[in-house]
Scaffold this active site. Structure first.
Site, PDB file in Angstrom:
ATOM      1  N   ARG A   1       0.846  -1.211   0.000  1.00 36.17           N
ATOM      2  CA  ARG A   1       0.000   0.000   0.000  1.00 36.17           C
ATOM      3  C   ARG A   1       0.874   1.251   0.000  1.00 36.17           C
ATOM      4  O   ARG A   1       0.616   2.209  -0.696  1.00 36.17           O
ATOM      5  CB  ARG A   1      -0.908   0.060   1.236  1.00 36.17           C
ATOM      6  CG  ARG A   1      -1.907  -1.063   1.399  1.00 36.17           C
ATOM      7  CD  ARG A   1      -3.133  -0.894   0.526  1.00 36.17           C
ATOM      8  NE  ARG A   1      -2.872  -1.118  -0.889  1.00 36.17           N
ATOM      9  CZ  ARG A   1      -2.599  -2.293  -1.436  1.00 36.17           C
ATOM     10  NH1 ARG A   1      -2.520  -3.383  -0.712  1.00 36.17           N
ATOM     11  NH2 ARG A   1      -2.385  -2.393  -2.733  1.00 36.17           N
TER      12      ARG A   1
ATOM     13  N   HIS B   1      -7.301   7.211  11.239  1.00 34.36           N
ATOM     14  CA  HIS B   1      -6.897   5.806  11.154  1.00 34.36           C
ATOM     15  C   HIS B   1      -5.405   5.637  10.884  1.00 34.36           C
ATOM     16  O   HIS B   1      -4.979   4.571  10.433  1.00 34.36           O
ATOM     17  CB  HIS B   1      -7.733   5.080  10.089  1.00 34.36           C
ATOM     18  CG  HIS B   1      -9.178   4.975  10.465  1.00 34.36           C
ATOM     19  ND1 HIS B   1     -10.180   4.740   9.558  1.00 34.36           N
ATOM     20  CD2 HIS B   1      -9.796   5.098  11.667  1.00 34.36           C
ATOM     21  CE1 HIS B   1     -11.349   4.707  10.189  1.00 34.36           C
ATOM     22  NE2 HIS B   1     -11.139   4.929  11.464  1.00 34.36           N
TER      23      HIS B   1
ATOM     24  N   CYS C   1      12.970   5.504  21.318  1.00 37.45           N
ATOM     25  CA  CYS C   1      13.331   4.722  22.512  1.00 37.45           C
ATOM     26  C   CYS C   1      14.297   3.570  22.211  1.00 37.45           C
ATOM     27  O   CYS C   1      14.704   2.854  23.134  1.00 37.45           O
ATOM     28  CB  CYS C   1      12.069   4.197  23.200  1.00 37.45           C
ATOM     29  SG  CYS C   1      11.285   2.829  22.316  1.00 37.45           S
TER      30      CYS C   1
END
Ligand code: APR
Length: 240
Positions: free
Chosen positions: A56, A106, A137
């Site tokens: 996608r 979304h 992190c």
């Protein structure tokens, strides 16, 4: 101060060549939609889901904004600070058209998300290879940044905010199957729905047959062809 709430869906990007969801009979470019869009599918087969989002992401690289994206980006500029645009789309065509303040309910294809600290980072159109490290992190377990069925959508908080702050609601190219537009339309005196196809209501409690019957204006056209009609109503409303 009059403000506008826009909720857009897959139909907005259809004229740019990105397939909608519910016109595709449960198969999306050969993938089983429920498998690639649900936490269950993700738990069962991360590689399958990751390859779907990689595809996608790659396919939006050369997609161009259509007339509707451009008009909506200009609308944001024209009424700066008075337009809340909430999109269900995970592509970046509104941004490519120049929009700056779009809320992606979304998620986004062009970012990845850390599964430890939940922060996102830009990946562009590149595939997720499994070697990514979270820049925030240092964690190595990252995922696509698209909300799946079965998990929370934190950005939905903006839906209530927009209902409170805005006095014109515009729904563009969404079937209302995931975010029910009927209660939103009911909360507004002024509303517009743009869709080339009439969509049936789904709840047995809805006394009306079609979603558009809950709106003040129904522009039954493709998004790209509906913009002049929409702008005439919007300008009349904002300047009236
Ligand atoms: N212009 C405007 N609307 C269009 C166009 C067009 N050119 N072509 C199709 N449509 C309409 C269809 O008639 C339909 O009502 O757009 C709507 C698309 O509906 P869906 O495919 O259900 O897309 P959407 O409402 O955005 O889906 C919501 O479902 O799978 C999830 O997370 C995914 O964000 C997505 C959510």
């Amino acid at each position: 101060m009059k403000k506008i709430m826009i909720l857009s869906g897959a139909g907005l990007s259809a004229e740019s060549g990105i397939s909608t969801f519910r016109d595709s009979d449960g198969l999306w470019e050969g993938y089983d939609v429920m498998k690639v869009c649900s936490t269950q599918g993700w738990i069962e087969d991360r590689a399958y889901v990751t390859s779907f989002y990689n595809e996608r992401r790659a396919t939006i690289a050369d997609k161009e904004p259509n007339h509707a994206h451009k008009v909506l980006a200009n609308l944001e500029k024209k009424y700066r600070g008075r337009v809340m645009h909430l999109t269900q789309n995970v592509d970046n065509l509104l941004e490519k058209a120049g929009a700056k303040e779009v809320i992606h309910l979304h998620g986004t294809l062009t970012d990845l998300r850390c599964e430890a600290c939940t922060q996102t980072f830009h990946v562009g159109y590149a595939p997720q290879t499994g070697n990514e490290v979270c820049p925030h992190c240092g964690n190595k377990r990252v995922r696509h940044n698209v909300v799946m069925f079965g998990e929370a959508a934190p950005e939905y908080v903006h839906i209530q905010q927009a209902i409170k702050e805005c006095s014109l609601f515009i729904s563009i190219g969404t079937s209302g199957a995931v975010i029910d537009v009927i209660p939103i339309a009911k909360a507004f005196k002024h509303s517009i729905i743009i869709d080339p196809k009439r969509q049936k209501t789904v709840s047995m409690y809805d006394p009306k047959t079609y979603i558009d019957e809950y709106f003040e204006h129904f522009i039954q056209k493709k998004a790209g062809e509906a913009m002049e009609d929409m702008m005439a109503i919007v300008d009349g409303f904002m300047e009236g």
